[in-house]
Structure formats: C-alpha cells, structure tokens
Scaffold this motif. Structure first.
Motif, PDB file in Angstrom:
ATOM      1  N   PHE A  77      45.264  35.986  36.347  1.00  0.00           N
ATOM      2  CA  PHE A  77      45.613  37.050  37.283  1.00  0.00           C
ATOM      3  C   PHE A  77      44.360  37.775  37.746  1.00  0.00           C
ATOM      4  CE2 PHE A  77      45.403  39.172  33.237  1.00  0.00           C
ATOM      5  CZ  PHE A  77      44.916  40.440  33.508  1.00  0.00           C
ATOM      6  N   ALA A  78      44.477  38.431  38.873  1.00  0.00           N
ATOM      7  CA  ALA A  78      43.420  39.291  39.410  1.00  0.00           C
ATOM      8  C   ALA A  78      44.080  40.566  39.916  1.00  0.00           C
ATOM      9  CB  ALA A  78      42.667  38.602  40.537  1.00  0.00           C
ATOM     10  N   MET A  79      43.369  41.693  39.742  1.00  0.00           N
ATOM     11  CA  MET A  79      43.919  42.988  40.118  1.00  0.00           C
ATOM     12  C   MET A  79      42.839  43.807  40.821  1.00  0.00           C
ATOM     13  SD  MET A  79      45.595  45.728  37.443  1.00  0.00           S
ATOM     14  CE  MET A  79      46.848  44.549  36.946  1.00  0.00           C
ATOM     15  N   ILE A  80      43.170  44.350  41.985  1.00  0.00           N
ATOM     16  CA  ILE A  80      42.260  45.226  42.713  1.00  0.00           C
ATOM     17  C   ILE A  80      42.945  46.549  43.013  1.00  0.00           C
ATOM     18  CG2 ILE A  80      40.994  43.315  43.784  1.00  0.00           C
ATOM     19  CD1 ILE A  80      42.461  43.980  46.430  1.00  0.00           C
ATOM     20  N   GLY A  81      42.120  47.558  43.262  1.00  0.00           N
ATOM     21  CA  GLY A  81      42.643  48.857  43.639  1.00  0.00           C
ATOM     22  C   GLY A  81      41.513  49.719  44.152  1.00  0.00           C
ATOM     23  N   PRO A  82      41.803  50.988  44.410  1.00  0.00           N
ATOM     24  CA  PRO A  82      40.767  51.895  44.886  1.00  0.00           C
ATOM     25  C   PRO A  82      39.617  51.970  43.876  1.00  0.00           C
ATOM     26  CG  PRO A  82      42.939  52.896  45.086  1.00  0.00           C
ATOM     27  CD  PRO A  82      43.111  51.641  44.289  1.00  0.00           C
ATOM     28  N   ALA A  83      38.395  51.935  44.377  1.00  0.00           N
ATOM     29  CA  ALA A  83      37.222  52.020  43.499  1.00  0.00           C
ATOM     30  C   ALA A  83      37.253  53.347  42.749  1.00  0.00           C
ATOM     31  CB  ALA A  83      35.946  51.878  44.313  1.00  0.00           C
ATOM     32  N   ARG A  84      36.896  53.295  41.465  1.00  0.00           N
ATOM     33  CA  ARG A  84      36.968  54.468  40.595  1.00  0.00           C
ATOM     34  C   ARG A  84      35.594  55.065  40.279  1.00  0.00           C
ATOM     35  NH1 ARG A  84      40.484  51.071  36.363  1.00  0.00           N
ATOM     36  NH2 ARG A  84      38.775  49.674  36.904  1.00  0.00           N
ATOM     37  N   ARG A  90      35.868  56.613  50.198  1.00  0.00           N
ATOM     38  CA  ARG A  90      37.281  56.362  50.510  1.00  0.00           C
ATOM     39  C   ARG A  90      37.416  54.960  51.099  1.00  0.00           C
ATOM     40  NH1 ARG A  90      41.420  60.117  51.536  1.00  0.00           N
ATOM     41  NH2 ARG A  90      43.172  59.154  52.606  1.00  0.00           N
ATOM     42  N   GLY A  91      38.331  54.194  50.559  1.00  0.00           N
ATOM     43  CA  GLY A  91      38.571  52.840  51.054  1.00  0.00           C
ATOM     44  C   GLY A  91      37.846  51.760  50.270  1.00  0.00           C
ATOM     45  N   ASP A  92      36.833  52.124  49.456  1.00  0.00           N
ATOM     46  CA  ASP A  92      36.144  51.119  48.650  1.00  0.00           C
ATOM     47  C   ASP A  92      37.136  50.487  47.675  1.00  0.00           C
ATOM     48  OD1 ASP A  92      33.786  51.697  49.938  1.00  0.00           O
ATOM     49  OD2 ASP A  92      32.843  52.691  48.232  1.00  0.00           O
ATOM     50  N   ILE A  93      36.927  49.219  47.402  1.00  0.00           N
ATOM     51  CA  ILE A  93      37.837  48.437  46.560  1.00  0.00           C
ATOM     52  C   ILE A  93      37.100  47.987  45.299  1.00  0.00           C
ATOM     53  CG2 ILE A  93      39.211  46.305  46.406  1.00  0.00           C
ATOM     54  CD1 ILE A  93      40.389  48.309  48.381  1.00  0.00           C
ATOM     55  N   GLU A  94      37.816  48.026  44.186  1.00  0.00           N
ATOM     56  CA  GLU A  94      37.272  47.564  42.911  1.00  0.00           C
ATOM     57  C   GLU A  94      38.155  46.447  42.358  1.00  0.00           C
ATOM     58  OE1 GLU A  94      36.507  49.290  38.408  1.00  0.00           O
ATOM     59  OE2 GLU A  94      36.723  50.712  40.064  1.00  0.00           O
ATOM     60  N   LEU A  95      37.515  45.416  41.871  1.00  0.00           N
ATOM     61  CA  LEU A  95      38.223  44.382  41.120  1.00  0.00           C
ATOM     62  C   LEU A  95      38.374  44.927  39.708  1.00  0.00           C
ATOM     63  CD1 LEU A  95      39.317  41.415  40.965  1.00  0.00           C
ATOM     64  CD2 LEU A  95      37.036  40.786  40.161  1.00  0.00           C
ATOM     65  N   TYR A  96      39.590  45.320  39.355  1.00  0.00           N
ATOM     66  CA  TYR A  96      39.830  45.905  38.038  1.00  0.00           C
ATOM     67  C   TYR A  96      39.782  44.838  36.953  1.00  0.00           C
ATOM     68  CZ  TYR A  96      41.698  50.090  40.433  1.00  0.00           C
ATOM     69  OH  TYR A  96      41.866  51.208  41.211  1.00  0.00           O
ATOM     70  N   SER A  97      40.337  43.684  37.264  1.00  0.00           N
ATOM     71  CA  SER A  97      40.357  42.626  36.251  1.00  0.00           C
ATOM     72  C   SER A  97      40.634  41.278  36.895  1.00  0.00           C
ATOM     73  CB  SER A  97      41.405  42.916  35.169  1.00  0.00           C
ATOM     74  OG  SER A  97      42.675  43.123  35.727  1.00  0.00           O
ATOM     75  N   ILE A  98      40.087  40.271  36.245  1.00  0.00           N
ATOM     76  CA  ILE A  98      40.382  38.886  36.576  1.00  0.00           C
ATOM     77  C   ILE A  98      40.253  38.119  35.261  1.00  0.00           C
ATOM     78  CG2 ILE A  98      38.000  38.442  37.326  1.00  0.00           C
ATOM     79  CD1 ILE A  98      39.191  36.393  39.341  1.00  0.00           C
ATOM     80  N   TYR A  99      41.371  37.616  34.789  1.00  0.00           N
ATOM     81  CA  TYR A  99      41.410  36.928  33.504  1.00  0.00           C
ATOM     82  C   TYR A  99      42.271  35.676  33.613  1.00  0.00           C
ATOM     83  CZ  TYR A  99      39.260  41.017  31.455  1.00  0.00           C
ATOM     84  OH  TYR A  99      38.379  42.042  31.161  1.00  0.00           O
ATOM     85  N   LEU A 100      41.860  34.673  32.866  1.00  0.00           N
ATOM     86  CA  LEU A 100      42.597  33.410  32.805  1.00  0.00           C
ATOM     87  C   LEU A 100      42.915  33.070  31.367  1.00  0.00           C
ATOM     88  CD1 LEU A 100      41.430  33.069  35.667  1.00  0.00           C
ATOM     89  CD2 LEU A 100      41.073  30.686  35.120  1.00  0.00           C
ATOM     90  N   ARG A 126      32.933  48.564  50.500  1.00  0.00           N
ATOM     91  CA  ARG A 126      32.296  48.031  49.295  1.00  0.00           C
ATOM     92  C   ARG A 126      33.369  47.451  48.378  1.00  0.00           C
ATOM     93  NH1 ARG A 126      28.996  51.923  45.520  1.00  0.00           N
ATOM     94  NH2 ARG A 126      31.082  52.441  44.826  1.00  0.00           N
ATOM     95  N   PHE A 127      33.117  46.225  47.917  1.00  0.00           N
ATOM     96  CA  PHE A 127      33.965  45.551  46.930  1.00  0.00           C
ATOM     97  C   PHE A 127      33.111  45.445  45.677  1.00  0.00           C
ATOM     98  CE2 PHE A 127      35.612  41.955  44.621  1.00  0.00           C
ATOM     99  CZ  PHE A 127      36.988  41.995  44.822  1.00  0.00           C
ATOM    100  N   SER A 128      33.561  46.059  44.594  1.00  0.00           N
ATOM    101  CA  SER A 128      32.754  46.092  43.378  1.00  0.00           C
ATOM    102  C   SER A 128      33.569  45.683  42.162  1.00  0.00           C
ATOM    103  CB  SER A 128      32.191  47.497  43.158  1.00  0.00           C
ATOM    104  OG  SER A 128      33.244  48.425  42.929  1.00  0.00           O
ATOM    105  N   LEU A 129      32.850  45.431  41.090  1.00  0.00           N
ATOM    106  CA  LEU A 129      33.464  45.128  39.798  1.00  0.00           C
ATOM    107  C   LEU A 129      32.450  45.430  38.719  1.00  0.00           C
ATOM    108  CD1 LEU A 129      32.300  42.164  38.479  1.00  0.00           C
ATOM    109  CD2 LEU A 129      33.231  41.472  40.687  1.00  0.00           C
ATOM    110  N   TRP A 130      32.938  45.541  37.497  1.00  0.00           N
ATOM    111  CA  TRP A 130      32.080  45.784  36.341  1.00  0.00           C
ATOM    112  C   TRP A 130      32.198  44.610  35.395  1.00  0.00           C
ATOM    113  CZ3 TRP A 130      28.662  49.669  36.069  1.00  0.00           C
ATOM    114  CH2 TRP A 130      28.816  50.727  36.962  1.00  0.00           C
TER     115      TRP A 130
END
Length: 173
Positions: A77-84, A90-100, A126-130
C-alpha cells in the motif's frame, strides 16, 4: 508471487484496513531489522496498526492505494496526504507510507505504487517523504525513482533510540 500483468492498484477502502496493518507490521519487521531496535519491532501489533489504518482511511484528506493481484489479498500500500513539515506550504503532499509484504519485494509493486502516488500529486507542489538514514535499500529505491534528498534531516524516537530520518523530494522544474 505475482505477474506484473496481474497487478491491480486501486484505492483502499476501510475493508482493507486489517490487511494494510498486517503488511505494515511484516514490512517493518523485515525492512528495519538491524536499523530499528529489535524490542521496538517485536512490540509492533497489527491490532494497533489496524486502528491507526482505519482512522487514516476514514480521513478524506488522505489518499491510500493498495496493490493486489487477485482483487482481495493486499500485497502493499501507499498513502499520501498534506505535508506535515514545519516548512510545508499549503498544497504540499507527503508520502506518509509505502510498504509491501516482504514476499512481494523486488517485483515492481513498490514502483507501481509510488508512480500512482506521484501521479496524484500536482507537479507544481512539493512531494516529499521521510526515510531512515540507515535504510540503504529504501534510499536507493527513491533515488532510482527520481526523488532526491533535500538536505533536511530530523531525529525520531523508536522506543528509546533516536534515529535520523532524511527527507526526499520530487525535483521541481
């Protein structure tokens, strides 16, 4: 486990929450062995993750997709939402998780999920992830798929151990 021709990426529903939680725990235990303290990994409980997954799936600002080959079993699964982040606009997106599910690694499923998530985010935001600094496999995956570290790091607690996370972003043109 699956042929790429059989792969289905679809929006997740609340009915998928239990399997999402199971995939999440299995993936954490495999991917973070030797990085995150063993005690922390052993303490992960799919029932707790189910509650969190169900809450996130019920949030209209968060989008989640699952990968399946038979329409029922969740491979990832993959999950995105508003960047934290503090510096998020405003409007930036964050990839919260991507796991298999670990049995599904190396088959292009994560790439398909990431492409789905990236396509859902407008290119002008901006599309970001940690990612954990010591997670070489994940960092290589993100670089191979066009994301780059932007120099921002943070410390996160996993049990009683602080680990460094690195932020990756989609380059803007």
């Amino acid at each position: 486990m699956t042929d790429s021709d059989d792969l289905i990426i679809r929006p997740a529903t609340l009915d998928d929450a239990r399997q999402i939680a199971q995939v999440n725990v299995a993936s954490w235990r495999e991917a973070y062995t030797g990085i995150v303290p063993a005690e922390y990994l052993a303490s992960l409980d799919p029932a707790d993750r189910y509650e969190r997954s169900a809450a996130l799936l019920s949030d209209p600002s968060i989008r989640t997709w699952i990968a399946t080959s038979d329409g029922t079993d969740v491979l990832g699964f993959a999950m995105i939402g508003p960047a934290r982040d503090e510096d998020a606009e405003r409007g930036d997106i964050e990839l919260y998780s991507i796991y298999l599910d670990p049995d599904a690694w190396g088959q292009g499923i994560a790439r398909a999920l990431l492409r789905t998530a990236l396509a859902a985010a407008p290119e002008d935001v901006r599309f970001s992830l940690w990612v954990l600094e010591d997670n070489a496999r994940a960092r290589h995956f993100y670089r191979r798929n066009g994301l780059v570290p932007d120099g921002v790091e943070r410390r996160e607690m996993f049990g009683d151990v602080a680990l460094t996370e690195v932020r990756y972003v989609r380059p803007t043109s």
